[in-house]
Design an enzyme around this catalytic site. Structure first.
Site, PDB file in Angstrom:
ATOM      1  N   LYS A  11       0.844  -1.215   0.000  1.00  0.00           N
ATOM      2  CA  LYS A  11       0.000   0.000   0.000  1.00  0.00           C
ATOM      3  C   LYS A  11       0.865   1.245   0.000  1.00  0.00           C
ATOM      4  CE  LYS A  11       0.834   1.072   4.573  1.00  0.00           C
ATOM      5  NZ  LYS A  11       1.628   2.218   5.023  1.00  0.00           N
ATOM      6  N   ALA A  97      10.209  -3.068   6.084  1.00  0.00           N
ATOM      7  CA  ALA A  97      10.296  -1.882   6.965  1.00  0.00           C
ATOM      8  C   ALA A  97      10.445  -0.607   6.153  1.00  0.00           C
ATOM      9  CB  ALA A  97      11.445  -2.029   7.973  1.00  0.00           C
ATOM     10  N   ALA A  98       9.593  -0.469   5.159  1.00  0.00           N
ATOM     11  CA  ALA A  98       9.723   0.646   4.224  1.00  0.00           C
ATOM     12  C   ALA A  98       8.492   1.553   4.190  1.00  0.00           C
ATOM     13  CB  ALA A  98       9.979   0.098   2.816  1.00  0.00           C
ATOM     14  N   GLY A  99       7.476   1.249   5.003  1.00  0.00           N
ATOM     15  CA  GLY A  99       6.250   2.067   4.986  1.00  0.00           C
ATOM     16  C   GLY A  99       5.263   1.618   3.921  1.00  0.00           C
ATOM     17  N   LEU A 100       5.500   0.412   3.375  1.00  0.00           N
ATOM     18  CA  LEU A 100       4.638  -0.086   2.299  1.00  0.00           C
ATOM     19  C   LEU A 100       3.676  -1.173   2.781  1.00  0.00           C
ATOM     20  CD1 LEU A 100       7.421  -0.231  -0.447  1.00  0.00           C
ATOM     21  CD2 LEU A 100       5.673   1.530  -0.148  1.00  0.00           C
ATOM     22  N   GLY A 101       3.725  -1.476   4.056  1.00  0.00           N
ATOM     23  CA  GLY A 101       2.761  -2.404   4.665  1.00  0.00           C
ATOM     24  C   GLY A 101       2.983  -3.869   4.328  1.00  0.00           C
ATOM     25  N   SER A 104       2.232  -6.357   7.233  1.00  0.00           N
ATOM     26  CA  SER A 104       0.795  -6.319   7.561  1.00  0.00           C
ATOM     27  C   SER A 104      -0.017  -7.009   6.475  1.00  0.00           C
ATOM     28  CB  SER A 104       0.310  -4.873   7.678  1.00  0.00           C
ATOM     29  OG  SER A 104       1.093  -4.177   8.598  1.00  0.00           O
ATOM     30  N   ASP A 137      -2.184  -1.794  10.443  1.00  0.00           N
ATOM     31  CA  ASP A 137      -2.428  -1.734   8.994  1.00  0.00           C
ATOM     32  C   ASP A 137      -3.057  -3.016   8.437  1.00  0.00           C
ATOM     33  OD1 ASP A 137      -1.476   0.803   8.605  1.00  0.00           O
ATOM     34  OD2 ASP A 137       0.528   0.181   7.969  1.00  0.00           O
TER      35      ASP A 137
HETATM   36  O1  C5P Z   1       0.221  -1.537  14.980  1.00  0.00           O
HETATM   37  P1  C5P Z   1       1.654  -1.784  14.650  1.00  0.00           P
HETATM   38  O2  C5P Z   1       2.221  -2.944  15.400  1.00  0.00           O
HETATM   39  O3  C5P Z   1       1.902  -1.865  13.179  1.00  0.00           O
HETATM   40  O4  C5P Z   1       2.430  -0.500  15.140  1.00  0.00           O
HETATM   41  C1  C5P Z   1       3.822  -0.468  15.310  1.00  0.00           C
HETATM   42  C2  C5P Z   1       4.195   0.713  16.173  1.00  0.00           C
HETATM   43  O5  C5P Z   1       3.923   1.944  15.505  1.00  0.00           O
HETATM   44  C3  C5P Z   1       3.398   0.809  17.462  1.00  0.00           C
HETATM   45  O6  C5P Z   1       4.030   0.097  18.495  1.00  0.00           O
HETATM   46  C4  C5P Z   1       3.384   2.293  17.750  1.00  0.00           C
HETATM   47  O7  C5P Z   1       4.583   2.672  18.390  1.00  0.00           O
HETATM   48  C5  C5P Z   1       3.398   2.919  16.365  1.00  0.00           C
HETATM   49  N1  C5P Z   1       2.048   3.317  15.907  1.00  0.00           N
HETATM   50  C6  C5P Z   1       1.426   4.431  16.471  1.00  0.00           C
HETATM   51  N2  C5P Z   1       0.182   4.796  16.028  1.00  0.00           N
HETATM   52  C7  C5P Z   1      -0.443   4.093  15.061  1.00  0.00           C
HETATM   53  C8  C5P Z   1       0.185   2.972  14.469  1.00  0.00           C
HETATM   54  C9  C5P Z   1       1.435   2.614  14.917  1.00  0.00           C
HETATM   55  O8  C5P Z   1       1.981   5.083  17.351  1.00  0.00           O
HETATM   56  N3  C5P Z   1      -1.644   4.487  14.652  1.00  0.00           N
END
Ligand code: C5P
Length: 285
Positions: A11, A97-101, A104, A137
């Site tokens: 994404k 770990a690039a912001g591309l999901g 997830s 995500d």
């Molecule tokens: O939900 P996820 O495990 O992908 O999130 C990873 C980290 O990103 C969380 O531990 C949190 O520190 C941060 N995060 C956040 N707010 C969000 C999504 C992620 O602070 N809406």
């Protein structure tokens, strides 16, 4: 059924507003997700050993419990007291770990695949509940849609009926960036509260790329540039090619631009092929 192969798409976030910080440490967001045709491929094969085994062609992807596919399989296996195990082979194309999901998306694909392989008959409510538990995500990738709005942690998702298909140039520097680290340092006073996602959605609906490009937003950009100042130069260089607006995606270092055509994206791609980043031409999927 003993085996299933499924695509697991990436994404982009065309809009990402950090609304506020929550008592649980997460941040409330308003984000526009776009599914793109950069995909991993996951193959699930039932095994009788009872083990969960992950095989991946990418050295940066863990094979154990830190892997979201492993985590998903383990959760389901425990909750449903299953005897059977699964071998999952991940053909990794989405940078990690690039912001591309990517992780997830793999988890959502695992929920869909294992539901069939292990014959779980999960309800929509169960799917969503597992998805939210696994990551913010993940729910977006459960919906079979190209466009959606995410609220709260990004995990409250509403599909958008947009037929727009965009071309993008996507540049992924080899600097892994972890969401936790990016969100931890975000300065909520620097975020642009006035920009409106509805203007962006209307522009996309009308296929007004120039306007859409103008309203791309990522409130995490200041923090991303603080963690990796070199990305500022990359942004300036991409701006020289005058795509219709550029932005970072999610909480990662990936920079994308909207282009008017595939050809334009390919021309920019050839100017950017370097060892320090991967460059893709991608489309709404
Ligand atoms: O939900 P996820 O495990 O992908 O999130 C990873 C980290 O990103 C969380 O531990 C949190 O520190 C941060 N995060 C956040 N707010 C969000 C999504 C992620 O602070 N809406």
């Amino acid at each position: 059924m003993k085996r299933i192969s499924l695509l697991s798409p990436a994404k982009l976030n065309l809009f990402l507003r950090v609304v506020d910080k929550r008592p649980d440490g997460y941040h409330n967001l308003l984000t526009l997700f776009e599914r793109i045709d950069l995909c991993d491929e996951l193959r699930f094969v039932l095994n009788k050993s009872g083990d969960i085994r992950i095989f991946c062609d990418h050295p940066g992807v863990p094979a154990g419990p830190e892997n979201l596919v492993y985590k998903t399989a383990e959760l389901l296996k425990n909750d449903f007291a299953l005897q059977d195990g699964v071998d999952v082979t991940i053909r990794k194309r989405i940078p990690v770990a690039a912001g591309l999901g990517g992780g997830s998306s793999n988890a959502a694909t695992a929920l869909l695949g294992l539901n069939r392989l292990w014959k779980l008959s999960l309800t929509k409510k169960q799917f969503l509940s597992y998805a939210r538990t696994i990551g913010s995500d993940v729910p977006f990738f459960l919906y079979d849609c190209s466009w959606a709005l995410g609220r709260e942690r990004g995990d409250r998702v509403r599909k958008l009926s947009l037929n727009t298909k965009l071309w993008h140039i996507l540049i992924v520097p080899t600097i892994p960036m972890y969401s936790r680290e990016v969100f931890r340092g975000v300065n909520l006073r620097l975020t642009k509260k006035k920009d409106d996602v509805n203007i962006l959605i209307r522009a996309l609906r009308k296929n007004d790329l120039e306007k859409a490009g103008h309203f791309l937003l990522n409130d995490l950009e200041t923090r991303i540039l603080e963690l990796a100042p070199d990305l500022g130069r990359l942004k300036t260089k991409l701006l020289d090619f005058k795509p219709q607006g550029i932005a970072f995606s999610g909480s990662g270092p990936s920079l994308y631009g909207i282009t008017r055509s595939r050809k334009e994206a390919e021309e920019i791609q050839s100017a950017f092929q370097r060892r320090e980043h991967e460059v893709f031409v991608v489309r709404t999927f």
